[in-house]
Write a protein that holds these residues in place. Structure first.
Motif, short mmCIF file in Angstrom:
data_model
loop_
_atom_site.label_atom_id
_atom_site.label_comp_id
_atom_site.label_asym_id
_atom_site.label_seq_id
_atom_site.Cartn_x
_atom_site.Cartn_y
_atom_site.Cartn_z
N ASP A 95 1.65 -6.48 2.99
CA ASP A 95 2.96 -6.87 3.53
C ASP A 95 3.79 -5.64 3.89
O ASP A 95 4.60 -5.69 4.80
CB ASP A 95 3.72 -7.71 2.49
CG ASP A 95 2.98 -8.99 2.14
OD1 ASP A 95 2.89 -9.86 3.01
OD2 ASP A 95 2.49 -9.10 1.00
N LEU A 96 3.58 -4.56 3.15
CA LEU A 96 4.28 -3.31 3.43
C LEU A 96 3.31 -2.15 3.22
O LEU A 96 2.68 -2.04 2.17
CB LEU A 96 5.48 -3.15 2.48
CG LEU A 96 6.19 -1.79 2.47
CD1 LEU A 96 6.82 -1.49 3.84
CD2 LEU A 96 7.24 -1.73 1.37
N VAL A 97 3.20 -1.30 4.22
CA VAL A 97 2.48 -0.03 4.08
C VAL A 97 3.55 1.05 4.01
O VAL A 97 4.36 1.19 4.93
CB VAL A 97 1.50 0.21 5.23
CG1 VAL A 97 0.87 1.59 5.11
CG2 VAL A 97 0.41 -0.86 5.24
N VAL A 145 -1.25 -1.04 -4.31
CA VAL A 145 -2.42 -0.17 -4.29
C VAL A 145 -1.89 1.23 -3.98
O VAL A 145 -1.24 1.44 -2.95
CB VAL A 145 -3.44 -0.60 -3.22
CG1 VAL A 145 -4.58 0.42 -3.14
CG2 VAL A 145 -3.99 -1.98 -3.53
N ALA A 146 -2.13 2.17 -4.89
CA ALA A 146 -1.63 3.53 -4.76
C ALA A 146 -2.77 4.46 -4.36
O ALA A 146 -3.73 4.62 -5.12
CB ALA A 146 -1.01 4.00 -6.07
N VAL A 147 -2.66 5.06 -3.19
CA VAL A 147 -3.66 6.02 -2.72
C VAL A 147 -3.13 7.42 -3.00
O VAL A 147 -2.08 7.82 -2.48
CB VAL A 147 -3.93 5.84 -1.20
CG1 VAL A 147 -4.93 6.89 -0.71
CG2 VAL A 147 -4.45 4.44 -0.91
N GLU A 148 -3.83 8.17 -3.85
CA GLU A 148 -3.36 9.50 -4.26
C GLU A 148 -4.56 10.37 -4.63
O GLU A 148 -5.27 10.09 -5.59
CB GLU A 148 -2.42 9.39 -5.45
CG GLU A 148 -1.98 10.72 -6.06
CD GLU A 148 -1.40 11.67 -5.02
OE1 GLU A 148 -1.93 12.79 -4.87
OE2 GLU A 148 -0.42 11.29 -4.36
N PRO A 149 -4.79 11.47 -3.88
CA PRO A 149 -5.96 12.30 -4.14
C PRO A 149 -5.82 13.29 -5.29
O PRO A 149 -6.82 13.76 -5.83
CB PRO A 149 -6.15 13.06 -2.82
CG PRO A 149 -4.76 13.15 -2.25
CD PRO A 149 -4.08 11.87 -2.65
N SER A 150 -4.60 13.61 -5.69
CA SER A 150 -4.40 14.64 -6.72
C SER A 150 -4.64 14.08 -8.12
O SER A 150 -3.95 13.16 -8.57
CB SER A 150 -2.96 15.19 -6.63
OG SER A 150 -2.64 15.92 -7.78
N GLY A 151 -5.59 14.69 -8.83
CA GLY A 151 -5.87 14.28 -10.20
C GLY A 151 -4.68 14.48 -11.12
O GLY A 151 -4.45 13.69 -12.04
N LEU A 166 0.86 -1.18 0.00
CA LEU A 166 0.00 0.00 0.00
C LEU A 166 0.89 1.23 0.00
O LEU A 166 1.68 1.44 0.93
CB LEU A 166 -0.90 0.00 1.23
CG LEU A 166 -1.81 1.22 1.44
CD1 LEU A 166 -2.84 1.31 0.33
CD2 LEU A 166 -2.49 1.17 2.80
N ASP A 167 0.80 2.04 -1.05
CA ASP A 167 1.61 3.26 -1.18
C ASP A 167 0.69 4.45 -0.91
O ASP A 167 -0.15 4.81 -1.73
CB ASP A 167 2.20 3.34 -2.58
CG ASP A 167 3.14 4.52 -2.77
OD1 ASP A 167 3.33 5.28 -1.80
OD2 ASP A 167 3.66 4.70 -3.89
N ILE A 168 0.85 5.07 0.27
CA ILE A 168 -0.01 6.17 0.69
C ILE A 168 0.59 7.49 0.21
O ILE A 168 1.70 7.85 0.60
CB ILE A 168 -0.17 6.19 2.22
CG1 ILE A 168 -0.79 4.87 2.70
CG2 ILE A 168 -1.04 7.37 2.65
CD1 ILE A 168 -0.82 4.73 4.22
N GLY A 169 -0.15 8.20 -0.63
CA GLY A 169 0.37 9.44 -1.21
C GLY A 169 1.38 9.12 -2.28
O GLY A 169 2.51 9.62 -2.27
#
Length: 288
Positions: free
Chosen positions: A145-147, A97-103, A76-79
């Motif tokens: 496995d990795l955040v 899984v990439a969490v990113e709010p910027s379009g 999980l890649d936050i930002g």
């Protein structure tokens, strides 16, 4: 009296939250996300600078040596930004899984995926702020496995850090500024223009590290120090400085004119030069 409460997580949590309360910057705001949309292309270019590549190699080595980054891992890649970390992780055989709010960032990330033939089952994009993700309700507890959170405004307080740890089944990684970050680079300049002091201590590495330590974890830590020699046109410099200070102070039209006058007075042949030193604290720890 215990002057240094090593094991008291409540004390460190309260200290961190107090500092956040005094920090006027609100990185999770919609206005800030829109500003990152505009800066996404220039930010992406900086991620391939020689010093950025060396830092990335050092951190990947840290992750691989600890067993936190292997083929088949779920990450999980936050930002995630434009995929500076997520893309090579996928190419090493991980599922991300990439969490990113910027379009703006997501647009560049999708373009990179298409250029490299990376599919959505290898790298799934979640275009939300980490603050808006409910780990428990969405069944994400212990699923990774990795955040991983590299210089991410998504993980900047005890609540969002706890949530990141809850999503992990093995490792967590966090990096942030040690000593103030970009904003502190402009402190002398800003004091000369406005008389105000730029502070950014709530972002300091000491808070997440001490909190995690008090929880009983013993992270592997490292510090990366690098220097930017930055040459910009007058307009580029004004935009860049305004971006990094606007979360802390109100950049009024009058202040902006003073800033431009200062930059112009310091420029040589229309080019404004600055040498900036940044320190980044990184830590990797095992949840189970």
């Amino acid at each position: 009296m215990n002057l240094f409460p090593l094991q008291n997580q409540t004390v460190w949590k309260d200290l961190w939250q107090k500092e956040l309360k005094n920090d006027p910057e609100t990185k999770e705001s919609q206005d800030h996300i829109k500003k990152w949309d505009q800066r996404a292309p220039s930010f992406d270019k900086r991620t391939v600078s020689p010093e950025a590549v060396l830092r990335k190699e050092r951190i990947f080595s840290m992750l691989e040596n600890a067993g936190a980054l292997q083929a088949g891992n779920r990450i999980l890649d936050i930002g995630s930004g434009p995929g500076n970390w997520a893309i090579p992780m996928v190419e090493m055989g991980a599922e991300v899984v990439a969490v990113e709010p910027s379009g703006g960032m997501v647009k560049i990330l999708r373009e990179k995926m298409a250029a490299r033939g990376i599919h959505s089952d290898q790298l799934r994009i979640d275009q939300r702020a980490w603050q808006d993700v409910d780990v428990e309700k969405e069944g994400l507890s212990g699923q990774f496995d990795l955040v991983f959170a590299s210089m991410s405004p998504g993980v900047r307080d005890p609540e969002t850090l706890n949530k990141a740890m809850k999503a992990s089944r093995k490792f967590c990684y966090l990096s942030t500024f040690s000593g103030g970050g970009w904003r502190s680079c402009y402190n002398n300049l800003w004091q000369n223009i406005t008389g105000q002091v730029l502070e950014s201590s709530s972002w300091d590495f000491i808070y997440p590290f001490s909190y995690v330590y008090a929880l009983g974890y013993r992270p592997q830590i490292d510090f990366n120090v690098w220097t930017h020699d930055r040459d910009e046109t007058i307009d580029e410099a004004v935009e860049n400085i305004s971006f990094f200070v606007q979360g802390a102070v109100d950049v009024t039209p009058e202040i902006r004119e003073k800033l431009k006058a200062h930059v112009t007075s310091q420029a040589v042949d229309g080019i404004f030069h600055q040498k900036q030193t940044i320190c980044q604290g990184v830590m990797l720890w095992q949840i189970a």
